[in-house]
Design a protein around this motif. Structure first.
Motif, PDB file in Angstrom:
ATOM      1  N   ASN A 270      36.227  30.314  26.381  1.00 46.45           N
ATOM      2  CA  ASN A 270      35.055  31.056  26.800  1.00 46.45           C
ATOM      3  C   ASN A 270      35.542  32.385  27.366  1.00 46.45           C
ATOM      4  O   ASN A 270      36.281  32.412  28.349  1.00 46.45           O
ATOM      5  CB  ASN A 270      34.267  30.264  27.855  1.00 46.45           C
ATOM      6  CG  ASN A 270      33.028  30.978  28.304  1.00 46.45           C
ATOM      7  OD1 ASN A 270      33.055  32.145  28.680  1.00 46.45           O
ATOM      8  ND2 ASN A 270      31.925  30.257  28.278  1.00 46.45           N
ATOM      9  N   ALA A 271      35.126  33.476  26.743  1.00 43.71           N
ATOM     10  CA  ALA A 271      35.631  34.790  27.148  1.00 43.71           C
ATOM     11  C   ALA A 271      35.141  35.196  28.536  1.00 43.71           C
ATOM     12  O   ALA A 271      35.799  35.982  29.219  1.00 43.71           O
ATOM     13  CB  ALA A 271      35.205  35.841  26.124  1.00 43.71           C
ATOM     14  N   THR A 272      34.029  34.651  28.974  1.00 44.22           N
ATOM     15  CA  THR A 272      33.491  34.995  30.285  1.00 44.22           C
ATOM     16  C   THR A 272      34.179  34.224  31.406  1.00 44.22           C
ATOM     17  O   THR A 272      34.572  34.794  32.420  1.00 44.22           O
ATOM     18  CB  THR A 272      31.969  34.709  30.336  1.00 44.22           C
ATOM     19  OG1 THR A 272      31.335  35.436  29.282  1.00 44.22           O
ATOM     20  CG2 THR A 272      31.370  35.129  31.661  1.00 44.22           C
ATOM     21  N   THR A 273      34.345  32.909  31.204  1.00 49.33           N
ATOM     22  CA  THR A 273      34.899  32.060  32.262  1.00 49.33           C
ATOM     23  C   THR A 273      36.391  31.820  32.144  1.00 49.33           C
ATOM     24  O   THR A 273      37.031  31.408  33.101  1.00 49.33           O
ATOM     25  CB  THR A 273      34.205  30.684  32.266  1.00 49.33           C
ATOM     26  OG1 THR A 273      34.542  29.984  31.049  1.00 49.33           O
ATOM     27  CG2 THR A 273      32.703  30.819  32.408  1.00 49.33           C
ATOM     28  N   GLY A 274      36.941  32.045  30.944  1.00 47.17           N
ATOM     29  CA  GLY A 274      38.353  31.763  30.729  1.00 47.17           C
ATOM     30  C   GLY A 274      38.646  30.285  30.518  1.00 47.17           C
ATOM     31  O   GLY A 274      39.803  29.887  30.438  1.00 47.17           O
ATOM     32  N   GLN A 275      37.599  29.476  30.421  1.00 45.48           N
ATOM     33  CA  GLN A 275      37.779  28.038  30.238  1.00 45.48           C
ATOM     34  C   GLN A 275      38.008  27.693  28.771  1.00 45.48           C
ATOM     35  O   GLN A 275      37.364  28.236  27.874  1.00 45.48           O
ATOM     36  CB  GLN A 275      36.534  27.283  30.733  1.00 45.48           C
ATOM     37  CG  GLN A 275      36.297  27.395  32.215  1.00 45.48           C
ATOM     38  CD  GLN A 275      37.403  26.711  33.005  1.00 45.48           C
ATOM     39  OE1 GLN A 275      37.812  25.605  32.698  1.00 45.48           O
ATOM     40  NE2 GLN A 275      37.897  27.395  34.013  1.00 45.48           N
ATOM     41  N   HIS A 276      38.943  26.757  28.536  1.00 47.87           N
ATOM     42  CA  HIS A 276      39.184  26.229  27.192  1.00 47.87           C
ATOM     43  C   HIS A 276      37.961  25.424  26.774  1.00 47.87           C
ATOM     44  O   HIS A 276      37.446  24.614  27.543  1.00 47.87           O
ATOM     45  CB  HIS A 276      40.437  25.346  27.211  1.00 47.87           C
ATOM     46  CG  HIS A 276      40.666  24.622  25.928  1.00 47.87           C
ATOM     47  ND1 HIS A 276      40.360  23.288  25.771  1.00 47.87           N
ATOM     48  CD2 HIS A 276      41.155  25.048  24.748  1.00 47.87           C
ATOM     49  CE1 HIS A 276      40.660  22.922  24.546  1.00 47.87           C
ATOM     50  NE2 HIS A 276      41.148  23.971  23.905  1.00 47.87           N
TER      51      HIS A 276
END
Length: 120
Positions: free
Chosen positions: A9-15
C-alpha cells in the motif's frame, strides 16, 4: 530473486499481497491502464496476469519457440496460437503430456477457439 512479486500500500507502506507461481526470478511488473490487473514476467519464460487487488491469478502466457504462444487459465482452459511442434508440454501433477492429449479425458480442461477472448 525469490520468484515472487510483492505488493504494498503506497499510502501506509503495509504489505498487502505476495504473488506466487513463477519458478524463477521475477524480472518486471506492469499494471493495466485501469489499475485492475497486473502482469509479471520472469526468467522462467512466462508472463502471468493477476487481479491487482487480490493477487488472484488470471492467466499464464508462454511464448513458444516456433513463433506462437499459449495462455493457461486457472479454470483449466487454454488457448494455443502458432505451431507448438514437439516443444510444448503441459505439466499436470508432475506428469508431462503433449498439448491437447488430455482434452477428451479431463473434465474442465478445454482448448479455447482462436476467436474466444482470453479472459472470460
Amino acid at each position: 530473486m525469490d520468484n515472487t512479486a510483492r505488493l504494498w500500500n503506497a499510502t501506509t507502506g503495509q504489505h498487502t499481497t505476495t504473488l506466487t507461481g513463477h519458478t524463477d526470478a521475477v524480472t518486471a511488473i506492469a499494471y493495466s491502464p485501469d489499475g485492475t490487473q497486473l502482469a509479471t514476467t520472469s526468467d522462467d519464460g512466462t508472463t502471468r496476469l493477476w487481479t491487482a487487488t487480490t493477487g488472484q491469478p488470471l492467466a499464464v502466457l508462454v511464448v513458444l519457440p516456433d513463433d506462437g504462444w499459449a495462455v493457461l487459465l486457472p479454470d483449466g482452459g487454454y488457448k494455443l496460437v502458432g505451431e507448438a511442434g514437439d516443444n510444448l508440454w503441459w505439466t499436470i501433477k508432475m506428469c508431462r503430456f503433449e498439448a491437447g492429449e488430455l482434452d477428451p479425458y479431463v473434465p474442465g480442461l478445454e482448448r479455447l477457439a482462436e476467436d474466444v477472448p482470453i479472459l472470460r
